[in-house]
Design a protein around this motif. Structure first.
Motif, PDB file in Angstrom:
ATOM      1  N   MET A 163      80.730  91.888  69.230  1.00  0.00           N
ATOM      2  CA  MET A 163      80.084  90.843  70.027  1.00  0.00           C
ATOM      3  C   MET A 163      78.588  91.156  70.058  1.00  0.00           C
ATOM      4  N   LEU A 164      77.759  90.116  70.250  1.00  0.00           N
ATOM      5  CA  LEU A 164      76.321  90.316  70.292  1.00  0.00           C
ATOM      6  C   LEU A 164      75.880  90.609  71.716  1.00  0.00           C
ATOM      7  N   ALA A 204      76.155  98.329  65.932  1.00  0.00           N
ATOM      8  CA  ALA A 204      77.107  97.252  65.656  1.00  0.00           C
ATOM      9  C   ALA A 204      76.957  96.082  66.632  1.00  0.00           C
ATOM     10  N   PRO A 205      77.030  96.309  67.958  1.00  0.00           N
ATOM     11  CA  PRO A 205      76.909  95.160  68.863  1.00  0.00           C
ATOM     12  C   PRO A 205      75.471  94.740  69.158  1.00  0.00           C
ATOM     13  N   GLU A 206      74.523  95.683  69.129  1.00  0.00           N
ATOM     14  CA  GLU A 206      73.152  95.349  69.544  1.00  0.00           C
ATOM     15  C   GLU A 206      72.293  94.809  68.403  1.00  0.00           C
ATOM     16  N   ILE A 207      72.649  95.124  67.177  1.00  0.00           N
ATOM     17  CA  ILE A 207      71.879  94.642  66.025  1.00  0.00           C
ATOM     18  C   ILE A 207      72.690  93.657  65.190  1.00  0.00           C
ATOM     19  N   MET A 211      71.836 101.860  72.942  1.00  0.00           N
ATOM     20  CA  MET A 211      71.594 103.028  72.104  1.00  0.00           C
ATOM     21  C   MET A 211      70.910 104.125  72.899  1.00  0.00           C
ATOM     22  N   ALA A 212      70.011 103.745  73.797  1.00  0.00           N
ATOM     23  CA  ALA A 212      69.328 104.719  74.651  1.00  0.00           C
ATOM     24  C   ALA A 212      70.336 105.496  75.494  1.00  0.00           C
ATOM     25  N   PRO A 268      82.273 105.395  59.757  1.00  0.00           N
ATOM     26  CA  PRO A 268      81.737 104.803  60.985  1.00  0.00           C
ATOM     27  C   PRO A 268      81.460 103.304  60.881  1.00  0.00           C
ATOM     28  N   PHE A 269      81.223 102.805  59.662  1.00  0.00           N
ATOM     29  CA  PHE A 269      80.961 101.374  59.489  1.00  0.00           C
ATOM     30  C   PHE A 269      82.200 100.525  59.753  1.00  0.00           C
ATOM     31  N   THR A 270      83.333 101.174  59.942  1.00  0.00           N
ATOM     32  CA  THR A 270      84.544 100.473  60.353  1.00  0.00           C
ATOM     33  C   THR A 270      84.283  99.617  61.585  1.00  0.00           C
ATOM     34  N   ALA A 271      83.405 100.110  62.473  1.00  0.00           N
ATOM     35  CA  ALA A 271      83.123  99.414  63.736  1.00  0.00           C
ATOM     36  C   ALA A 271      82.534  98.025  63.524  1.00  0.00           C
ATOM     37  N   PHE A 272      82.000  97.745  62.345  1.00  0.00           N
ATOM     38  CA  PHE A 272      81.470  96.408  62.064  1.00  0.00           C
ATOM     39  C   PHE A 272      82.582  95.358  61.990  1.00  0.00           C
TER      40      PHE A 272
END
Length: 572
Positions: free
Chosen positions: A436-437, A428-431, A408-409, A467-471
């Protein structure tokens, strides 16, 4: 054309002229729609020296090839202009049902330029388009305006803040959907344009109905199988992020001086659901319904508003947050920038929330009677304290702490629209661990991933979908929807290439002479002992520029622009 209507409407307010042209198929296929179409139209129409409040600065409303269809999360539209905050190209993705109505009226893009001598509003009903007097609407706020006009169609309008050209002014559509963090409402106000009202009766044509229905079915299954969407957002709305970020120790507070907030539970999505009766008010074609209202019709604040008027100013009183959010919607003000400006003001003067009449102060901002009306960066520059502004390119950072989210930074720092988390939704990926995590604190490998999510976000904003599509969905599912809708076969790789093309064209636009250069960095507060390692960040940034095919100053090269078929542009 399938998916696209083939119709672009151009309104010159200065000459009271309305013309139409065919949407170029080549543009539609290269830039998709929405954000991408707004970007290429801005690139052609906005001269380098034209300021945000110049009559020659266009404001562009665009739909996408999925808008108005049954594709899930497709009930959005895009607004694009040169921002009075960043002075760069700035798009905004807004929900509700206004976008679908635009598509039903047969419009791909609505380009508005010039300045009317007197207040006007634009009324569109299918092929009929007219400019009407708005003197009786001037001086009124958004709820009243919508009530007066909604019998004629879906309404997107500005409040007093837009009329007074407050840089933080947004527009509001469908009563509760704000759009334009970059000052889009102020640009409308500078043109004496009070509202756009649209009503349509056409049904978008789909090229391959069977393939489209299958793609829609798969997309819906993915959403149902995705807990953040089908459980978290569907049950609690976006305030579900409050407890989640607090639990993870990354809920920024007191103008990012702290990484935790003791009163998080009292303002969380779970608390709201347990203690209030609320109703879903979903966007068009949305199976999630993260937008809600209380019994009396008052909007439930989104996470951004809960954070900025809660932890960011050290306030845990939910009722105050609800009231401040409602004031923002009434005046047409961006909550994030308003709350961030108040937080910076509090830090500069050592105030607490209890020391201030927050509602009175916010109304003064909306009326243009406060020195904070210019936004935190301009205000603090005038006080010789710009380091207190937690902003990138003058746009205040959203409520996701970059010190604990390395991706995010990097995304904030390299964003084409300043401190907006949606230019690459790394949450999405970091939280959420979708798709992917990722290890939140590490910068290793983030340069390539940030580039990917920025390109994907450009695709999402151009289709135009939530934008929540990315989930739940990636380029494969989106390419299937687009191909079936338009009849133009697009691979996942080609779709991401279109996102990359859009991102690069925006970057070229932003690096023209006369526009302040973003140095691809963050406020100093985020670096150091308790934050991001500056040397590691600089290495990751250099790697990011390399992945992008840009030079060391973050400028796209001629070679990269050639690869992306961005004709007529110049790199270095």
């Amino acid at each position: 054309m399938f998916g696209w209507t083939g119709r672009t409407v151009i309104v010159d307010l200065g000459n009271n002229a309305i013309t139409e042209s065919r949407t170029k198929r080549k543009d539609a296929e290269k830039f998709i729609g929405g954000r991408g179409m707004g970007c290429t139209l801005m690139d052609r129409m906005a001269e380098t020296e034209v300021g945000p409040f110049s009559p020659d600065n266009p404001i562009i409303f665009s739909t996408g090839p999925l808008t108005g269809t049954s594709a899930p999360l497709s009930g959005h539209f895009s607004i694009c202009t040169r921002s009075p905050i960043t002075r760069t190209i700035f798009d905004s993705n807004s929900g509700g049902s206004f976008g679908a109505e635009m598509k039903f009226a047969g419009i791909d893009s609505l380009v508005i330029t010039g300045k009317s001598e007197t207040p006007v509003y634009l009324h569109i009903e299918d092929e009929e388009i007219e400019l009407l007097p708005a003197d009786h609407l001037w001086g009124k706020n958004t709820t009243e305006i919508t009530g007066l006009l909604e019998s004629r169609g879906k309404v997107a309008c500005i409040g007093k803040a837009g009329e007074k050209m407050i840089p933080m002014a947004s527009m509001v559509n469908d009563r509760i959907y704000p759009g334009g963090r970059g000052g889009h409402g102020a640009v409308m106000g500078s043109k004496n344009l009070k509202a756009v009202v649209v009503k349509g009766s056409n049904v978008p044509e789909i090229a391959d109905i069977d393939a489209f229905d299958k793609a829609v079915e798969r997309a819906n299954r993915l959403l149902v199988a995705n807990p953040p969407a089908s459980k978290g957002l569907a049950s609690y709305g976006t305030p579900v992020f409050v407890n989640l970020l607090s639990y993870m120790g990354i809920l920024p507070a007191d103008n990012f001086r702290k990484k935790e907030f003791a009163g998080a539970q009292k303002i969380s999505g779970e608390f709201i659901r347990e203690n209030y009766e609320i109703h879903k008010t979903p966007c068009d074609a949305c199976p999630i319904g993260c937008k809600r209202t209380f019994n009396d019709g008052t909007p439930v604040p989104d996470y951004d508003a809960v954070w900025t008027f809660g932890p960011n100013i050290g306030n845990d009183d939910l009722r105050t947050i609800i009231e401040l959010n409602s004031i923002c919607l009434e005046y047409g003000l961006d909550p994030v920038s308003c709350g961030a400006s108040i937080a910076a003001y509090m830090e500069l003067n050592s105030f607490t929330a209890a020391d201030l009449d927050l509602k009175g102060l916010l109304r003064e901002i909306g009326e243009g009677k406060s020195e904070l009306s210019v936004g935190s960066y301009s205000y603090l520059c005038s006080k010789g304290a710009k380091d207190i502004s937690m902003s990138v390119m003058g746009l205040e950072i959203s409520g996701y702490d970059p010190r604990e989210m390395a991706g995010m930074a990097l995304a904030y720092a390299t964003s084409n629209r300043g401190g907006c988390h949606l230019n690459a939704f790394m949450v999405a990926p970091e939280i959420m661990g979708k798709p992917m995590l990722l290890k939140r604190q590490g910068l290793d490998g983030k340069a390539a991933l940030v580039q990917y999510f920025q390109n994907l976000s450009a695709v999402i904003d151009s289709l135009v979908i939530c934008p929540f599509t990315a989930f739940a969905m990636g380029e494969v599912e989106l390419a299937a929807l687009l191909s079936a809708a338009t009849g133009v076969d697009r691979s996942a790789e080609e779709l991401l290439c279109a996102g990359e093309r859009i991102y690069n064209l925006e970057r070229v636009f932003n690096r023209r002479p006369g526009i302040p250069i973003n140095n691809d960095t963050l406020p100093d507060r985020f670096f150091g002992k308790d934050g991001i390692d500056k040397e590691m960040f600089e290495r990751a940034l250099s790697e990011y520029h390399h992945f992008r095919g840009w030079n060391e100053n973050g400028v796209p090269t001629r070679k990269k622009l050639g690869e992306l078929s961005i004709a007529g542009e110049t790199g270095t």
